[in-house]
Design a protein around this motif. Structure first.
Motif, PDB file in Angstrom:
ATOM      1  N   UNK A  94       0.470  -0.899  -0.175  1.00  0.00           N
ATOM      2  CA  UNK A  94      -0.025   0.142   0.060  1.00  0.00           C
ATOM      3  C   UNK A  94       0.779   1.352   0.545  1.00  0.00           C
ATOM      4  N   UNK A  95       1.554   0.898   0.393  1.00  0.00           N
ATOM      5  CA  UNK A  95       2.609   2.596   0.793  1.00  0.00           C
ATOM      6  C   UNK A  95       3.104   2.869  -0.906  1.00  0.00           C
ATOM      7  N   UNK A  96       3.700   2.106  -1.483  1.00  0.00           N
ATOM      8  CA  UNK A  96       4.215   2.692  -3.016  1.00  0.00           C
ATOM      9  C   UNK A  96       3.115   2.669  -3.558  1.00  0.00           C
ATOM     10  N   UNK A  97       1.967   2.113  -3.519  1.00  0.00           N
ATOM     11  CA  UNK A  97       1.077   2.530  -4.247  1.00  0.00           C
ATOM     12  C   UNK A  97       0.511   4.331  -4.221  1.00  0.00           C
ATOM     13  N   UNK A  98       0.174   4.316  -2.771  1.00  0.00           N
ATOM     14  CA  UNK A  98       0.352   5.552  -2.145  1.00  0.00           C
ATOM     15  C   UNK A  98       0.744   6.520  -2.850  1.00  0.00           C
ATOM     16  N   UNK A  99       1.925   7.012  -3.138  1.00  0.00           N
ATOM     17  CA  UNK A  99       3.240   7.264  -4.161  1.00  0.00           C
ATOM     18  C   UNK A  99       2.527   7.363  -5.492  1.00  0.00           C
ATOM     19  N   UNK A 100       1.374   6.841  -5.725  1.00  0.00           N
ATOM     20  CA  UNK A 100       1.249   6.500  -7.333  1.00  0.00           C
ATOM     21  C   UNK A 100       0.040   6.998  -7.680  1.00  0.00           C
ATOM     22  N   UNK A 101      -0.574   7.656  -7.212  1.00  0.00           N
ATOM     23  CA  UNK A 101      -2.510   7.385  -7.073  1.00  0.00           C
ATOM     24  C   UNK A 101      -2.674   7.052  -8.614  1.00  0.00           C
ATOM     25  N   UNK A 102      -1.967   7.127  -9.425  1.00  0.00           N
ATOM     26  CA  UNK A 102      -2.253   7.304 -11.109  1.00  0.00           C
ATOM     27  C   UNK A 102      -2.899   6.047 -10.935  1.00  0.00           C
ATOM     28  N   UNK A 103      -1.773   5.698 -11.118  1.00  0.00           N
ATOM     29  CA  UNK A 103      -2.255   3.910 -11.011  1.00  0.00           C
ATOM     30  C   UNK A 103      -3.435   3.248 -10.668  1.00  0.00           C
ATOM     31  N   UNK A 104      -4.153   2.823 -11.499  1.00  0.00           N
ATOM     32  CA  UNK A 104      -5.905   1.609 -10.163  1.00  0.00           C
ATOM     33  C   UNK A 104      -5.685   0.616  -9.897  1.00  0.00           C
ATOM     34  N   UNK A 105      -4.917  -0.445  -9.154  1.00  0.00           N
ATOM     35  CA  UNK A 105      -5.035  -1.129  -8.827  1.00  0.00           C
ATOM     36  C   UNK A 105      -6.417  -2.144  -8.438  1.00  0.00           C
ATOM     37  N   UNK A 106      -6.542  -3.042  -9.243  1.00  0.00           N
ATOM     38  CA  UNK A 106      -7.509  -4.528  -9.197  1.00  0.00           C
ATOM     39  C   UNK A 106      -7.065  -5.777  -8.610  1.00  0.00           C
ATOM     40  N   UNK A 107      -7.436  -5.693  -8.218  1.00  0.00           N
ATOM     41  CA  UNK A 107      -7.547  -7.709  -7.014  1.00  0.00           C
ATOM     42  C   UNK A 107      -7.814  -8.978  -8.629  1.00  0.00           C
ATOM     43  N   UNK A 108      -6.859  -9.223  -8.206  1.00  0.00           N
ATOM     44  CA  UNK A 108      -6.707 -11.155  -9.190  1.00  0.00           C
ATOM     45  C   UNK A 108      -6.526 -11.499  -8.184  1.00  0.00           C
ATOM     46  N   UNK A 109      -7.263 -13.265  -8.406  1.00  0.00           N
ATOM     47  CA  UNK A 109      -6.983 -14.373  -7.298  1.00  0.00           C
ATOM     48  C   UNK A 109      -5.362 -15.069  -7.419  1.00  0.00           C
ATOM     49  N   UNK A 110      -4.267 -14.523  -8.255  1.00  0.00           N
ATOM     50  CA  UNK A 110      -3.161 -15.230  -7.797  1.00  0.00           C
ATOM     51  C   UNK A 110      -1.846 -13.908  -8.568  1.00  0.00           C
ATOM     52  N   UNK A 111      -1.277 -14.044  -7.531  1.00  0.00           N
ATOM     53  CA  UNK A 111      -0.432 -13.202  -7.819  1.00  0.00           C
ATOM     54  C   UNK A 111       0.623 -14.010  -9.266  1.00  0.00           C
ATOM     55  N   UNK A 112       0.639 -15.212  -9.568  1.00  0.00           N
ATOM     56  CA  UNK A 112       1.268 -15.935 -10.660  1.00  0.00           C
ATOM     57  C   UNK A 112       0.283 -15.626 -11.516  1.00  0.00           C
ATOM     58  N   UNK A 113      -0.883 -16.119 -11.245  1.00  0.00           N
ATOM     59  CA  UNK A 113      -2.030 -16.146 -12.513  1.00  0.00           C
ATOM     60  C   UNK A 113      -2.290 -14.765 -12.673  1.00  0.00           C
ATOM     61  N   UNK A 114      -1.771 -13.217 -12.415  1.00  0.00           N
ATOM     62  CA  UNK A 114      -1.873 -11.733 -12.900  1.00  0.00           C
ATOM     63  C   UNK A 114      -0.812 -11.881 -14.092  1.00  0.00           C
ATOM     64  N   UNK A 115       0.654 -12.680 -14.016  1.00  0.00           N
ATOM     65  CA  UNK A 115       2.019 -12.177 -14.605  1.00  0.00           C
ATOM     66  C   UNK A 115       1.212 -12.703 -15.582  1.00  0.00           C
ATOM     67  N   UNK A 116       0.605 -14.135 -15.937  1.00  0.00           N
ATOM     68  CA  UNK A 116       0.370 -14.660 -16.627  1.00  0.00           C
ATOM     69  C   UNK A 116      -0.438 -14.015 -17.532  1.00  0.00           C
ATOM     70  N   UNK A 117      -1.560 -13.470 -17.046  1.00  0.00           N
ATOM     71  CA  UNK A 117      -2.653 -12.690 -17.770  1.00  0.00           C
ATOM     72  C   UNK A 117      -2.075 -11.725 -19.104  1.00  0.00           C
ATOM     73  N   UNK A 118      -0.641 -10.920 -18.077  1.00  0.00           N
ATOM     74  CA  UNK A 118      -0.378  -9.900 -18.458  1.00  0.00           C
ATOM     75  C   UNK A 118       0.371 -10.774 -20.154  1.00  0.00           C
TER      76      UNK A 118
END
Length: 277
Positions: A115-139
């Protein structure tokens, strides 16, 4: 030909569970991807895997209580442990620059840890996914040039992504402890010096302290104690305890004595302590 050890993990390839499996077993394994912790247990129970790697506690989020219940109900043996530092990076397609990013996606717990990192960059929209690796694979699969995943370095390596920002987690000392589970309880490693046990105690005053006193008197060290209500039984609890010892004789004596003061006593596993992060 020797077949590879099959290890069931919750999540997909390059998840933290696979990273933990690699740390414990080495890379020459076959990971069996599962959608849930219960499915990993079913896979092991049906002999479709040789081991399960299961997260049991995180230094920030605490214990994963339902997993204690799964281990006890399936009566699996805990045969080892592994501690994994949780290091989170921003992963993007090769060539994507930080200023191109509009969306960041990951598992909700991973997002909370950054959260601390994204507070510095409010222009980035943060969206929840079901798995860290699955989010990487989707990209990778969808060639998303405006999106980054919050995931580990293994996911970058596995899915051909670049790390464009390293170590964005707020707490740099965050780690997760995983247990290694096997179906069979009979075979015990040499040099064991740690055990995970489970029991209930009576309702009289000092019932639990009697048990803890026995361990203390015999120099058996409690490294963790976790209570969970017994389903449908008011004021009844299971106690899940991790203990370590220097003398196996003291451990054996302590267990014999403790049996007199407990009910539903179960040694979930005896194994070699492995707490290097």
């Amino acid at each position: 030909m020797k077949t590879k050890t099959r290890v069931a993990i919750q999540g997909i390839k390059a998840s933290f569970h696979e990273e933990a499996a690699y740390k414990f077993f080495g890379r020459d394994i076959e990971t069996v991807e599962c959608n849930s912790f219960k499915q990993t247990c079913d896979v092991l129970d049906e002999n479709k895997a040789d081991f399960v790697v299961m997260a049991i506690e995180n230094s920030i989020a605490g214990s994963l209580l339902p997993n204690y219940t799964l281990i006890r109900e399936y009566n699996f043996a805990v045969v080892g442990e592994v501690y994994l530092p949780i290091q989170l990076h921003l992963l993007a397609l090769p060539g994507v620059k930080f200023e191109d990013i509009k969306i960041a996606t990951s598992h909700p717990i991973a997002i909370r840890q950054c959260v601390d990192f994204f507070e510095e960059f409010p222009q980035i929209q943060v969206i929840e996914g079901n798995d860290t690796a699955a989010c990487a694979k989707k990209i990778k699969d969808n060639q998303l040039k405006d999106t980054v995943a919050i995931a580990n370095a293994l996911a970058a390596e596995t899915y051909g992504l670049d790390i464009i920002e390293r170590r964005i987690e707020s707490n740099k000392k965050n780690f997760t402890r995983f247990l290694i589970l096997r179906k069979d309880k009979t075979e015990v490693e040499k040099g064991i010096n740690k055990a995970s046990i489970c029991f209930q105690v009576g309702h009289h005053v000092g019932a639990l302290s009697q048990v803890l006193q026995i361990f203390a008197e015999l120099n058996v060290n409690l490294t963790k104690i976790q209570s969970m209500p017994v389903l449908g039984r008011r004021n009844e609890y299971y106690f899940y305890v991790d203990i370590e010892w220097k003398s196996i004789e003291n451990y054996d004596t302590a267990i014999r004595k403790v049996l007199k003061f407990t009910v539903n006593f179960n040694i979930m596993g005896e194994y070699v302590k492995n707490d290097k992060v």
